[in-house]
Design an enzyme around this catalytic site. Structure first.
Site, PDB file in Angstrom:
ATOM      1  N   ASP A 328      43.922  34.428  12.020  1.00 10.02           N
ATOM      2  CA  ASP A 328      44.530  35.511  12.785  1.00 10.02           C
ATOM      3  C   ASP A 328      45.260  36.498  11.879  1.00 10.02           C
ATOM      4  O   ASP A 328      46.356  36.947  12.176  1.00 10.02           O
ATOM      5  CB  ASP A 328      45.492  34.969  13.855  1.00 10.02           C
ATOM      6  N   ARG A 356      48.733  41.414   6.614  1.00  6.25           N
ATOM      7  CA  ARG A 356      49.210  40.178   7.237  1.00  6.25           C
ATOM      8  C   ARG A 356      48.815  38.957   6.413  1.00  6.25           C
ATOM      9  O   ARG A 356      49.475  37.914   6.457  1.00  6.25           O
ATOM     10  CB  ARG A 356      48.589  40.108   8.639  1.00  6.25           C
TER      11      ARG A 356
END
Length: 593
Positions: A328, A356
């Site tokens: 993710d 991220r």
């Protein structure tokens, strides 16, 4: 080390009363709000002008740098609150908004898709708009909204039920309202829209529900669609109502079977625009489902940065930060344009993003070619580095296992956690120091895969997880990073995760807030804390600054929430006592009579 003795609460209240009295006594001297149409020329010059804040990012390139220097390293000690404005009611939760300022009026969004117009002279409400949200909205990560766009006589924002709404700047009345997608299928909008030329650009959220991401351009004055560009390979784009080419050319090249039909790649953070190259830079989220063993291949264009032609919506180039993402690691984080003078004295047009996945990337923004990438958090497990070709060098055992016919695959401890080394909270670039100031978090997660099948409007993960801190003394970390080398010049460590944006100024200051409610100013060169003010609730908003009547103002929105308390696992338990809220805070320098 704190340079000055911080104000006591009593002293702060006294100074607040003094400055408020001064402001009130001068009310009749302050020009009443005006509502002259906002031109695109004004929007294009937002990074250079100081009297307004007309864009999300204090300029189309998103550098969040102000040339103002009245508030500086020497004067910051005299910064005091002018007024506070409460969003009111029981609709609190996360407040991730960045205010927009124009002609004496602040336009700011609150949780649950609300918009407020506030008179800056006295902090009084001019109007309020509340979207009438259905009960069945499906927001992934709290009921937040990050801000509005402003153009002509309109204030435009997105709602949690996936609508785009244009309000009259003076009255707050609805001018037009358009359905972008079906909220029952998992779509929503949380990002601030962006104005490019005469169009309003928006993306969509909902990657955890197996939606198909897209970027859409509409006529800003009417709301009618100009072009649509899906961000998953295989879907048709449209320009002026006519077919305009399939994203990626055809389906199935990097996706198996029909998984591209529910591929995710949500464009949930919005984007930036670079006038130098005439390109929109938009990031895309995770592929769906999270269980990567179900979808072998790169899964374009998920976890990527896309450069789009604003006139046609076609993808000019792309760069995928995490091909075949299994953790993710959304690629939505802002891509910020900056110019770099190389050793030969030539200016290179570059862009940077703190992903991220834990790596800080620099790309050539004219063509998307990889320049460099360096880790900006500790103990990354999923990859050992980024190769010369710009692709990750995966760790052999860094991906959670294939569950096969079992109910659960083998678990791994992965760093960073899925909430990211850096999540949505925008970083800033200083034209003065040439450093980026990056709000980051040091944490990991136990993650495992599970079998899953797609059902419209239902969560589509195929994974389980538990987030854990990796250091005892801190999770949050604000870092000053030299972009090409990746060198961390200084670091501020915070006990709770950092979840708010950053602002830097020509006055040599870096501003941000903490979930503990501290509004902080740092020396941009050393990281020394020069100012701290307790606002009373956790900060997850983004600060702005502007000049009005010869004085420099700073504003920040407070109100704890967002994804951390909802998804944070063990981390969420540690910070459950942090106060919610919903308040706009405005500061300027105290002047004695």
């Amino acid at each position: 080390m704190i340079k000055k003795k911080l104000l006591t609460s009593a002293a702060a209240v006294t100074l607040c009363a003094l400055i408020s009295a001064q402001a009130n006594s001068n009310t009749n001297k302050v020009t009443e709000p005006s509502y002259n149409p906002v031109t695109y020329t004004e929007i294009s010059n937002d990074a250079k002008s100081t009297e307004d804040v007309l864009t999300y990012g204090l300029g189309q390139q998103g550098q969040r740098y102000s040339t103002l220097e009245q508030i500086n390293k020497n004067t910051i000690k005299d910064l005091v609150p002018v007024w506070n404005f409460s969003f009111g009611g029981e609709k609190q939760r996360g407040q991730e908004s960045q205010p927009i300022i124009k002609d004496g009026v602040m336009y700011v969004t609150g949780s649950y898709s609300r918009v407020f117009a506030i008179n800056i002279a006295n902090g009084e409400e001019i109007w309020q708009y509340d979207a009438k949200l259905p009960d069945a909205i499906l927001p992934c990560c709290d009921v937040i909204n990050r801000g509005v766009a402003i153009y002509d006589n309109l204030v435009i924002f997105g709602t949690l039920d996936a609508k785009l709404v244009a309000l009259d700047r003076k009255t707050g009345n609805v001018v037009w309202k358009k359905k972008v997608e079906e909220y029952k299928d998992g779509y929503s909008i949380t990002a601030a829209p962006m104005i490019v030329k005469d169009m309003v650009i928006t993306g969509v959220a909902g990657g955890e529900f197996g939606i198909v991401g897209k970027v859409e351009a509409r006529n800003a004055k009417t709301g009618e669609v100009v072009w649509t560009r899906p961000t998953v390979e295989g879907h048709m784009g449209y320009l002026n109502g006519k077919e305009n080419g399939i994203t990626g050319g055809e389906a199935g090249k990097t996706w198996p079977g029909d998984l591209w039909k529910s591929g995710g790649a949500a464009t949930w953070l919005g984007g930036t625009y670079d006038p130098d190259t005439n390109l929109i830079f938009m990031g895309t989220g995770n592929p769906a489902p999270w269980n990567s063993h179900l979808r072998p291949g790169d899964n374009l264009y998920s976890s990527s940065r896309l450069a789009l032609d604003p006139d046609t919506g076609k993808i000019v180039w792309h760069y995928q930060t995490t091909p075949h993402d299994g953790w993710d690691f959304d690629g939505v984080n802002e891509l910020i344009s900056f110019d770099y003078t190389n050793k030969d004295g030539k200016i290179e047009k570059l862009a940077a993003t703190a992903d991220r996945n834990g790596f800080f990337y620099v790309l050539n923004r004219t063509n998307g070619k990889f320049v460099t990438a360096n880790p900006f958090v500790s103990n990354i497990t999923w990859a050992t580095g980024i190769g010369k070709d710009g692709r990750p060098i995966y760790t052999d055992d860094g991906r959670p296992g294939n569950p096969g016919a079992e109910s659960k695959g083998s678990s791994v401890f992965a760093v960073p956690a899925f909430l990211g080394a850096k999540n949505w909270m925008p970083m800033a670039y200083s034209q003065k120091t040439k450093n980026f100031y990056v709000p980051s978090n040091e944490w990991g997660m136990d993650i495992w895969n599970q079998p899953v099948s797609y059902k419209k409007g239902a969560a589509y993960l195929g994974a389980g997880f538990t987030i854990k801190p990796i250091f005892e003394d801190h999770i949050g970390s604000l870092k000053a990073i030299e972009p090409l080398s990746g060198k961390v010049k200084w670091e501020y460590k915070n006990p709770a995760p950092l979840w708010g944006g950053v602002l830097t100024t020509a006055g040599g200051l870096v501003f941000t807030g903490t979930p503990e409610g501290k509004f902080l100013a740092f020396d941009d060169e050393t990281g020394e804390i020069l100012y701290s003010f307790q606002v009373g609730s956790g900060i997850v908003g983004s600060p702005v600054t502007w000049e009005q009547n010869g004085e420099q103002y700073i504003s920040i929105v407070s109100g704890w929430g967002g994804a951390v308390p909802l998804w944070g696992g063990e981390v969420a338990k540690q910070i459950k006592e942090i106060n919610q809220g919903g308040t706009v805070h405005v500061f300027k320098l105290h002047k004695s009579k």
